[in-house]
Scaffold this motif. Sequence first.
Motif, PDB file in Angstrom:
ATOM      1  N   LYS A   1      -5.847   8.588  -3.029  1.00 49.12           N
ATOM      2  CA  LYS A   1      -5.392   9.558  -4.031  1.00 49.12           C
ATOM      3  C   LYS A   1      -4.192   8.986  -4.782  1.00 49.12           C
ATOM      4  CE  LYS A   1      -6.980  13.424  -1.176  1.00 49.12           C
ATOM      5  NZ  LYS A   1      -6.584  14.636  -0.407  1.00 49.12           N
ATOM      6  N   PRO A   2      -4.441   8.327  -5.903  1.00 48.76           N
ATOM      7  CA  PRO A   2      -3.371   7.640  -6.640  1.00 48.76           C
ATOM      8  C   PRO A   2      -2.183   8.522  -6.998  1.00 48.76           C
ATOM      9  CG  PRO A   2      -5.512   6.969  -7.474  1.00 48.76           C
ATOM     10  CD  PRO A   2      -5.765   8.093  -6.515  1.00 48.76           C
ATOM     11  N   ASP A   3      -2.423   9.801  -7.277  1.00 50.17           N
ATOM     12  CA  ASP A   3      -1.296  10.663  -7.650  1.00 50.17           C
ATOM     13  C   ASP A   3      -0.307  10.820  -6.502  1.00 50.17           C
ATOM     14  OD1 ASP A   3      -3.361  12.056  -6.319  1.00 50.17           O
ATOM     15  OD2 ASP A   3      -2.620  13.985  -7.033  1.00 50.17           O
ATOM     16  N   THR A   4      -0.808  10.819  -5.251  1.00 52.08           N
ATOM     17  CA  THR A   4       0.100  10.927  -4.107  1.00 52.08           C
ATOM     18  C   THR A   4       0.914   9.649  -3.934  1.00 52.08           C
ATOM     19  OG1 THR A   4      -1.430  10.062  -2.407  1.00 52.08           O
ATOM     20  CG2 THR A   4      -1.594  12.409  -2.962  1.00 52.08           C
ATOM     21  N   LEU A   5       0.350   8.521  -4.353  1.00 50.62           N
ATOM     22  CA  LEU A   5       1.066   7.252  -4.249  1.00 50.62           C
ATOM     23  C   LEU A   5       2.230   7.220  -5.233  1.00 50.62           C
ATOM     24  CD1 LEU A   5      -1.981   4.816  -3.992  1.00 50.62           C
ATOM     25  CD2 LEU A   5      -0.805   6.055  -2.167  1.00 50.62           C
ATOM     26  N   GLN A   6       1.958   7.680  -6.440  1.00 50.39           N
ATOM     27  CA  GLN A   6       3.016   7.714  -7.447  1.00 50.39           C
ATOM     28  C   GLN A   6       4.145   8.643  -7.001  1.00 50.39           C
ATOM     29  OE1 GLN A   6       1.603   8.188 -11.410  1.00 50.39           O
ATOM     30  NE2 GLN A   6       3.632   8.208 -12.329  1.00 50.39           N
ATOM     31  N   GLU A   7       3.780   9.777  -6.434  1.00 53.25           N
ATOM     32  CA  GLU A   7       4.788  10.723  -5.961  1.00 53.25           C
ATOM     33  C   GLU A   7       5.609  10.120  -4.817  1.00 53.25           C
ATOM     34  OE1 GLU A   7       2.643  14.210  -4.887  1.00 53.25           O
ATOM     35  OE2 GLU A   7       2.015  14.664  -6.939  1.00 53.25           O
ATOM     36  N   ALA A   8       4.940   9.421  -3.899  1.00 54.96           N
ATOM     37  CA  ALA A   8       5.635   8.838  -2.752  1.00 54.96           C
ATOM     38  C   ALA A   8       6.618   7.759  -3.189  1.00 54.96           C
ATOM     39  CB  ALA A   8       4.620   8.256  -1.770  1.00 54.96           C
ATOM     40  N   VAL A   9       6.201   6.914  -4.124  1.00 55.12           N
ATOM     41  CA  VAL A   9       7.080   5.841  -4.604  1.00 55.12           C
ATOM     42  C   VAL A   9       8.257   6.426  -5.380  1.00 55.12           C
ATOM     43  CG1 VAL A   9       7.237   3.794  -6.063  1.00 55.12           C
ATOM     44  CG2 VAL A   9       5.193   4.175  -4.671  1.00 55.12           C
ATOM     45  N   THR A  10       7.979   7.399  -6.219  1.00 53.14           N
ATOM     46  CA  THR A  10       9.042   8.031  -7.003  1.00 53.14           C
ATOM     47  C   THR A  10      10.055   8.717  -6.095  1.00 53.14           C
ATOM     48  OG1 THR A  10       7.530   8.390  -8.863  1.00 53.14           O
ATOM     49  CG2 THR A  10       9.533   9.723  -8.801  1.00 53.14           C
ATOM     50  N   LYS A  11       9.556   9.397  -5.073  1.00 53.41           N
ATOM     51  CA  LYS A  11      10.435  10.133  -4.161  1.00 53.41           C
ATOM     52  C   LYS A  11      11.322   9.203  -3.347  1.00 53.41           C
ATOM     53  CE  LYS A  11      10.342  13.376  -0.267  1.00 53.41           C
ATOM     54  NZ  LYS A  11       9.480  14.168   0.657  1.00 53.41           N
ATOM     55  N   THR A  12      10.764   8.088  -2.892  1.00 53.76           N
ATOM     56  CA  THR A  12      11.497   7.204  -1.979  1.00 53.76           C
ATOM     57  C   THR A  12      12.228   6.062  -2.673  1.00 53.76           C
ATOM     58  OG1 THR A  12       9.542   5.793  -1.643  1.00 53.76           O
ATOM     59  CG2 THR A  12       9.830   7.678  -0.140  1.00 53.76           C
ATOM     60  N   GLY A  13      11.790   5.723  -3.884  1.00 58.82           N
ATOM     61  CA  GLY A  13      12.369   4.572  -4.564  1.00 58.82           C
ATOM     62  C   GLY A  13      11.932   3.249  -3.966  1.00 58.82           C
ATOM     63  N   ALA A  14      10.796   3.249  -3.282  1.00 57.16           N
ATOM     64  CA  ALA A  14      10.307   2.037  -2.616  1.00 57.16           C
ATOM     65  C   ALA A  14       9.962   0.948  -3.626  1.00 57.16           C
ATOM     66  CB  ALA A  14       9.084   2.367  -1.768  1.00 57.16           C
ATOM     67  N   LYS A  15      10.167  -0.307  -3.210  1.00 57.24           N
ATOM     68  CA  LYS A  15       9.865  -1.459  -4.058  1.00 57.24           C
ATOM     69  C   LYS A  15       8.801  -2.373  -3.450  1.00 57.24           C
ATOM     70  CE  LYS A  15      12.833  -0.400  -7.239  1.00 57.24           C
ATOM     71  NZ  LYS A  15      12.333   0.083  -8.562  1.00 57.24           N
ATOM     72  N   ARG A  16       8.527  -2.195  -2.165  1.00 59.50           N
ATOM     73  CA  ARG A  16       7.519  -3.011  -1.495  1.00 59.50           C
ATOM     74  C   ARG A  16       6.624  -2.105  -0.659  1.00 59.50           C
ATOM     75  NH1 ARG A  16      11.347  -8.035   0.742  1.00 59.50           N
ATOM     76  NH2 ARG A  16      12.155  -8.637  -1.316  1.00 59.50           N
ATOM     77  N   ALA A  17       5.427  -2.606  -0.329  1.00 60.64           N
ATOM     78  CA  ALA A  17       4.505  -1.793   0.463  1.00 60.64           C
ATOM     79  C   ALA A  17       3.569  -2.667   1.279  1.00 60.64           C
ATOM     80  CB  ALA A  17       3.686  -0.878  -0.447  1.00 60.64           C
ATOM     81  N   PHE A  18       3.215  -2.165   2.457  1.00 64.17           N
ATOM     82  CA  PHE A  18       2.147  -2.731   3.277  1.00 64.17           C
ATOM     83  C   PHE A  18       0.948  -1.808   3.145  1.00 64.17           C
ATOM     84  CE2 PHE A  18      -0.226  -2.280   7.270  1.00 64.17           C
ATOM     85  CZ  PHE A  18      -0.714  -3.568   7.425  1.00 64.17           C
ATOM     86  N   MET A  19      -0.217  -2.374   2.846  1.00 64.27           N
ATOM     87  CA  MET A  19      -1.408  -1.548   2.674  1.00 64.27           C
ATOM     88  C   MET A  19      -2.628  -2.229   3.288  1.00 64.27           C
ATOM     89  SD  MET A  19      -2.387  -2.097  -1.368  1.00 64.27           S
ATOM     90  CE  MET A  19      -4.040  -1.418  -1.131  1.00 64.27           C
ATOM     91  N   TYR A  20      -3.675  -1.446   3.436  1.00 63.35           N
ATOM     92  CA  TYR A  20      -4.914  -1.921   4.040  1.00 63.35           C
ATOM     93  C   TYR A  20      -6.091  -1.488   3.173  1.00 63.35           C
ATOM     94  CZ  TYR A  20      -4.882   2.945   5.542  1.00 63.35           C
ATOM     95  OH  TYR A  20      -4.823   4.319   5.545  1.00 63.35           O
TER      96      TYR A  20
END
Length: 318
Positions: A62-81
Amino acid sequence: MASKDPVLIFGPTGHVGSSTARAAHEHGANIVFAMRDTNKAVPGFSADQERGIERVYADLTKPDTLQEAVTKTGAKRAFMYLVFTASDHMRSSITALKLAGIEFIVFLSSYTVPDDLNSLSKDTNFIALAHGKVETVLKEVYGPAGYVAVRPGGFATNTLRWKDMIKTGGDIKTPYPEALFDWISDEDIGRVAGSVLAKGPEVIQENGGRNWILLFGPHPISQADAIETICKVTGRDAKIMPLDEEGSVEFYTTTSHLPEPLSRQMVGMLKKRAELGKSDGLEGPKYEEAVANIQKYGGKAPTGFKQWVEKNKDEFEA
Protein backbone atom coordinates in the motif's frame (compact mmCIF):
# COMPACT_ATOMS: atom_id res chain seq x y z
CA MET A 1 29.22 5.74 9.69
CA ALA A 2 25.70 4.93 10.89
CA SER A 3 22.94 7.19 9.65
CA LYS A 4 21.66 9.62 12.27
CA ASP A 5 18.39 9.84 10.36
CA PRO A 6 15.75 7.19 11.07
CA VAL A 7 15.90 3.97 9.03
CA LEU A 8 12.80 1.89 8.36
CA ILE A 9 12.89 -1.86 8.96
CA PHE A 10 10.09 -3.58 7.08
CA GLY A 11 9.17 -7.03 8.37
CA PRO A 12 10.86 -6.70 11.79
CA THR A 13 8.87 -9.64 13.18
CA GLY A 14 10.36 -12.05 10.64
CA HIS A 15 13.56 -14.04 11.02
CA VAL A 16 15.71 -11.90 8.72
CA GLY A 17 13.92 -8.63 9.45
CA SER A 18 14.41 -8.91 13.20
CA SER A 19 18.07 -9.87 12.74
CA THR A 20 18.54 -6.89 10.42
CA ALA A 21 16.95 -4.60 13.00
CA ARG A 22 19.23 -5.88 15.77
CA ALA A 23 22.35 -5.50 13.64
CA ALA A 24 21.50 -1.99 12.44
CA HIS A 25 20.67 -1.00 16.03
CA GLU A 26 24.01 -2.38 17.25
CA HIS A 27 25.74 -0.28 14.59
CA GLY A 28 24.10 2.83 16.01
CA ALA A 29 21.34 3.28 13.45
CA ASN A 30 18.15 5.01 14.55
CA ILE A 31 15.81 2.17 13.60
CA VAL A 32 12.04 2.35 13.17
CA PHE A 33 9.85 -0.76 12.99
CA ALA A 34 7.61 -0.47 9.90
CA MET A 35 4.79 -2.93 10.52
CA ARG A 36 1.36 -4.02 9.36
CA ASP A 37 0.54 -4.94 12.97
CA THR A 38 2.19 -2.45 15.31
CA ASN A 39 1.21 -4.49 18.37
CA LYS A 40 3.12 -7.60 17.33
CA ALA A 41 6.23 -8.61 19.29
CA VAL A 42 9.60 -8.16 17.59
CA PRO A 43 11.94 -11.13 18.27
CA GLY A 44 15.20 -10.26 19.97
CA PHE A 45 13.92 -7.04 21.54
CA SER A 46 12.74 -7.00 25.13
CA ALA A 47 10.60 -4.14 26.39
CA ASP A 48 13.71 -2.48 27.81
CA GLN A 49 15.70 -2.98 24.60
CA GLU A 50 12.89 -1.53 22.52
CA ARG A 51 12.57 1.59 24.64
CA GLY A 52 12.98 4.60 22.36
CA ILE A 53 12.38 2.64 19.15
CA GLU A 54 9.42 3.96 17.18
CA ARG A 55 6.79 1.74 15.60
CA VAL A 56 4.89 2.93 12.56
CA TYR A 57 2.15 1.38 10.48
CA ALA A 58 3.25 0.60 6.93
CA ASP A 59 2.37 -2.01 4.33
CA LEU A 60 4.65 -2.65 1.34
CA THR A 61 1.58 -3.40 -0.79
CA LYS A 62 0.00 0.00 0.00
CA PRO A 63 2.12 2.90 -1.30
CA ASP A 64 0.10 5.55 0.53
CA THR A 65 1.02 3.98 3.89
CA LEU A 66 4.69 4.09 2.89
CA GLN A 67 4.55 7.78 2.12
CA GLU A 68 2.83 8.43 5.44
CA ALA A 69 5.40 6.36 7.36
CA VAL A 70 8.37 8.14 5.78
CA THR A 71 6.82 11.57 6.27
CA LYS A 72 5.98 10.82 9.90
CA THR A 73 9.40 9.45 10.83
CA GLY A 74 11.69 11.44 8.55
CA ALA A 75 13.44 8.21 7.56
CA LYS A 76 16.15 8.33 4.89
CA ARG A 77 17.00 4.64 4.54
CA ALA A 78 14.99 1.42 4.50
CA PHE A 79 15.33 -2.35 4.56
CA MET A 80 12.70 -4.10 2.45
CA TYR A 81 11.82 -7.50 1.06
CA LEU A 82 9.93 -8.91 -1.91
CA VAL A 83 6.14 -9.14 -1.86
CA PHE A 84 5.41 -11.87 -4.41
CA THR A 85 1.82 -10.73 -4.91
CA ALA A 86 2.81 -7.22 -6.07
CA SER A 87 1.49 -6.83 -9.61
CA ASP A 88 4.01 -4.19 -10.71
CA HIS A 89 7.24 -5.68 -9.31
CA MET A 90 6.80 -3.24 -6.39
CA ARG A 91 7.38 -0.20 -8.62
CA SER A 92 4.58 1.83 -7.04
CA SER A 93 5.86 1.09 -3.53
CA ILE A 94 9.50 1.79 -4.40
CA THR A 95 8.52 5.02 -6.14
CA ALA A 96 6.47 6.07 -3.12
CA LEU A 97 9.46 5.52 -0.84
CA LYS A 98 11.66 7.57 -3.15
CA LEU A 99 9.21 10.47 -3.45
CA ALA A 100 8.64 10.51 0.31
CA GLY A 101 12.35 10.93 1.04
CA ILE A 102 14.02 7.50 1.28
CA GLU A 103 17.50 7.89 -0.21
CA PHE A 104 18.97 4.40 0.16
CA ILE A 105 17.46 0.90 0.28
CA VAL A 106 18.78 -2.50 1.30
CA PHE A 107 16.75 -5.15 -0.49
CA LEU A 108 16.56 -8.79 0.59
CA SER A 109 17.03 -10.53 -2.74
CA SER A 110 18.17 -14.02 -3.79
CA TYR A 111 21.35 -15.77 -4.91
CA THR A 112 19.44 -16.93 -7.98
CA VAL A 113 19.42 -13.41 -9.47
CA PRO A 114 22.04 -13.10 -12.26
CA ASP A 115 24.72 -10.42 -12.03
CA ASP A 116 23.47 -9.05 -15.35
CA LEU A 117 19.87 -8.03 -14.75
CA ASN A 118 19.41 -7.62 -18.50
CA SER A 119 19.69 -11.40 -18.86
CA LEU A 120 16.37 -11.94 -17.06
CA SER A 121 13.74 -13.48 -19.33
CA LYS A 122 10.43 -15.31 -19.21
CA ASP A 123 12.44 -18.54 -19.05
CA THR A 124 14.21 -17.48 -15.84
CA ASN A 125 13.04 -19.42 -12.77
CA PHE A 126 10.35 -17.63 -10.79
CA ILE A 127 12.49 -16.90 -7.72
CA ALA A 128 15.22 -15.21 -9.75
CA LEU A 129 12.71 -13.44 -11.98
CA ALA A 130 10.61 -12.04 -9.12
CA HIS A 131 13.61 -10.75 -7.16
CA GLY A 132 15.46 -9.63 -10.28
CA LYS A 133 12.51 -7.58 -11.51
CA VAL A 134 12.43 -5.71 -8.19
CA GLU A 135 16.18 -5.10 -8.44
CA THR A 136 15.58 -3.73 -11.94
CA VAL A 137 12.95 -1.34 -10.60
CA LEU A 138 15.30 -0.24 -7.80
CA LYS A 139 18.00 0.46 -10.38
CA GLU A 140 15.60 2.52 -12.50
CA VAL A 141 14.14 4.49 -9.58
CA TYR A 142 17.20 4.89 -7.36
CA GLY A 143 20.12 4.42 -9.71
CA PRO A 144 22.92 1.92 -9.06
CA ALA A 145 24.27 3.91 -6.09
CA GLY A 146 20.92 4.13 -4.31
CA TYR A 147 20.46 0.54 -3.19
CA VAL A 148 22.23 -2.68 -2.28
CA ALA A 149 20.71 -6.09 -2.96
CA VAL A 150 21.67 -8.72 -0.39
CA ARG A 151 21.50 -12.08 -2.18
CA PRO A 152 21.55 -15.01 0.26
CA GLY A 153 21.46 -18.70 -0.59
CA GLY A 154 19.06 -21.28 0.85
CA PHE A 155 17.69 -20.19 4.23
CA ALA A 156 18.26 -22.45 7.23
CA THR A 157 14.76 -21.43 8.35
CA ASN A 158 13.35 -23.32 5.35
CA THR A 159 13.98 -26.50 7.34
CA LEU A 160 11.16 -25.47 9.68
CA ARG A 161 8.77 -26.82 7.04
CA TRP A 162 9.69 -30.27 8.36
CA LYS A 163 9.15 -29.52 12.04
CA ASP A 164 5.67 -31.03 12.37
CA MET A 165 6.84 -34.27 10.78
CA ILE A 166 9.94 -34.30 12.99
CA LYS A 167 7.89 -33.68 16.14
CA THR A 168 5.63 -36.66 15.48
CA GLY A 169 8.64 -38.91 14.92
CA GLY A 170 7.14 -40.48 11.83
CA ASP A 171 8.17 -40.51 8.20
CA ILE A 172 9.62 -37.25 6.90
CA LYS A 173 8.45 -36.93 3.33
CA THR A 174 10.45 -34.53 1.20
CA PRO A 175 11.44 -34.05 -2.44
CA TYR A 176 14.96 -35.07 -3.46
CA PRO A 177 16.56 -35.61 -0.03
CA GLU A 178 20.00 -35.76 -1.68
CA ALA A 179 19.74 -32.16 -2.97
CA LEU A 180 22.40 -29.90 -1.43
CA PHE A 181 21.80 -26.51 0.19
CA ASP A 182 24.06 -24.10 2.03
CA TRP A 183 21.47 -23.44 4.78
CA ILE A 184 22.53 -19.88 5.55
CA SER A 185 21.56 -18.54 8.97
CA ASP A 186 18.95 -15.78 9.16
CA GLU A 187 21.15 -14.03 11.71
CA ASP A 188 24.09 -14.03 9.29
CA ILE A 189 21.89 -12.50 6.59
CA GLY A 190 20.53 -9.93 9.02
CA ARG A 191 23.97 -8.97 10.33
CA VAL A 192 25.10 -8.19 6.80
CA ALA A 193 21.90 -6.38 5.84
CA GLY A 194 21.86 -4.36 9.07
CA SER A 195 25.50 -3.39 8.70
CA VAL A 196 24.98 -2.28 5.10
CA LEU A 197 21.88 -0.33 6.09
CA ALA A 198 23.80 1.50 8.82
CA LYS A 199 26.84 2.24 6.64
CA GLY A 200 24.93 3.23 3.53
CA PRO A 201 26.18 3.69 -0.05
CA GLU A 202 29.86 3.61 0.93
CA VAL A 203 29.53 -0.19 1.03
CA ILE A 204 29.18 -0.20 -2.75
CA GLN A 205 32.68 1.22 -3.10
CA GLU A 206 34.00 -1.34 -0.60
CA ASN A 207 32.45 -4.00 -2.83
CA GLY A 208 34.31 -2.91 -5.94
CA GLY A 209 31.40 -0.85 -7.25
CA ARG A 210 28.95 -3.77 -7.16
CA ASN A 211 25.61 -3.00 -5.55
CA TRP A 212 24.85 -6.60 -4.67
CA ILE A 213 26.34 -8.88 -2.03
CA LEU A 214 26.19 -12.64 -2.48
CA LEU A 215 25.95 -14.70 0.72
CA PHE A 216 26.19 -18.45 1.31
CA GLY A 217 26.28 -20.64 4.39
CA PRO A 218 29.67 -22.25 5.08
CA HIS A 219 28.99 -25.97 4.63
CA PRO A 220 26.63 -27.29 1.94
CA ILE A 221 24.84 -30.44 3.07
CA SER A 222 21.96 -32.46 1.68
CA GLN A 223 18.38 -32.15 2.84
CA ALA A 224 18.72 -35.66 4.28
CA ASP A 225 21.77 -34.65 6.33
CA ALA A 226 19.97 -31.51 7.48
CA ILE A 227 17.02 -33.59 8.69
CA GLU A 228 19.34 -36.01 10.49
CA THR A 229 21.10 -33.08 12.18
CA ILE A 230 17.80 -31.65 13.38
CA CYS A 231 16.72 -35.06 14.70
CA LYS A 232 19.98 -35.52 16.62
CA VAL A 233 19.80 -32.07 18.19
CA THR A 234 16.12 -32.41 19.14
CA GLY A 235 16.39 -36.04 20.22
CA ARG A 236 13.90 -37.30 17.66
CA ASP A 237 13.87 -40.35 15.43
CA ALA A 238 12.57 -40.11 11.91
CA LYS A 239 12.74 -41.96 8.63
CA ILE A 240 13.27 -39.98 5.44
CA MET A 241 10.88 -40.86 2.63
CA PRO A 242 11.64 -39.42 -0.83
CA LEU A 243 8.58 -38.15 -2.66
CA ASP A 244 7.88 -38.85 -6.31
CA GLU A 245 7.42 -35.94 -8.69
CA GLU A 246 3.69 -35.47 -8.13
CA GLY A 247 4.11 -35.84 -4.39
CA SER A 248 6.90 -33.26 -4.53
CA VAL A 249 4.65 -30.80 -6.36
CA GLU A 250 1.95 -31.29 -3.74
CA PHE A 251 4.57 -30.80 -1.00
CA TYR A 252 5.37 -27.29 -2.23
CA THR A 253 1.77 -26.31 -2.90
CA THR A 254 1.01 -27.31 0.70
CA THR A 255 4.08 -26.16 2.66
CA SER A 256 5.02 -23.09 0.61
CA HIS A 257 1.55 -22.26 -0.74
CA LEU A 258 2.89 -22.05 -4.28
CA PRO A 259 0.63 -22.35 -7.32
CA GLU A 260 1.08 -25.66 -9.12
CA PRO A 261 3.16 -24.25 -12.04
CA LEU A 262 5.61 -22.65 -9.61
CA SER A 263 5.72 -25.79 -7.49
CA ARG A 264 6.70 -27.73 -10.62
CA GLN A 265 9.47 -25.21 -11.27
CA MET A 266 10.70 -25.67 -7.70
CA VAL A 267 10.72 -29.45 -8.08
CA GLY A 268 12.65 -29.10 -11.34
CA MET A 269 15.22 -26.90 -9.61
CA LEU A 270 15.60 -29.46 -6.82
CA LYS A 271 16.03 -32.28 -9.30
CA LYS A 272 18.78 -30.34 -11.06
CA ARG A 273 20.47 -29.59 -7.74
CA ALA A 274 20.33 -33.26 -6.75
CA GLU A 275 21.95 -34.21 -10.04
CA LEU A 276 24.65 -31.53 -10.02
CA GLY A 277 25.56 -31.53 -6.32
CA LYS A 278 28.12 -28.90 -5.37
CA SER A 279 28.65 -27.97 -8.99
CA ASP A 280 25.30 -26.15 -8.84
CA GLY A 281 27.01 -23.00 -7.52
CA LEU A 282 28.09 -24.40 -4.15
CA GLU A 283 31.81 -24.59 -4.83
CA GLY A 284 34.58 -22.52 -6.39
CA PRO A 285 35.81 -18.93 -5.95
CA LYS A 286 32.36 -17.33 -6.20
CA TYR A 287 30.99 -19.58 -3.47
CA GLU A 288 34.04 -18.99 -1.26
CA GLU A 289 33.67 -15.22 -1.68
CA ALA A 290 29.99 -15.43 -0.74
CA VAL A 291 30.85 -17.29 2.47
CA ALA A 292 33.62 -14.80 3.27
CA ASN A 293 31.18 -11.91 2.76
CA ILE A 294 29.43 -12.87 6.00
CA GLN A 295 32.57 -12.06 7.99
CA LYS A 296 33.51 -9.14 5.74
CA TYR A 297 30.21 -7.27 6.02
CA GLY A 298 28.62 -8.85 9.08
CA GLY A 299 31.68 -8.84 11.32
CA LYS A 300 31.35 -12.43 12.55
CA ALA A 301 32.25 -15.88 11.27
CA PRO A 302 29.43 -17.65 9.40
CA THR A 303 27.13 -19.95 11.35
CA GLY A 304 27.25 -23.68 10.64
CA PHE A 305 23.96 -25.52 10.25
CA LYS A 306 24.30 -27.62 13.42
CA GLN A 307 25.14 -24.48 15.37
CA TRP A 308 22.02 -22.80 13.97
CA VAL A 309 19.80 -25.77 14.90
CA GLU A 310 21.19 -25.84 18.44
CA LYS A 311 20.46 -22.15 18.85
CA ASN A 312 16.96 -22.49 17.41
CA LYS A 313 16.05 -25.85 18.91
CA ASP A 314 12.91 -24.45 20.53
CA GLU A 315 11.47 -23.50 17.13
CA PHE A 316 11.39 -27.16 16.14
CA GLU A 317 9.56 -28.05 19.33
CA ALA A 318 7.03 -25.20 19.36
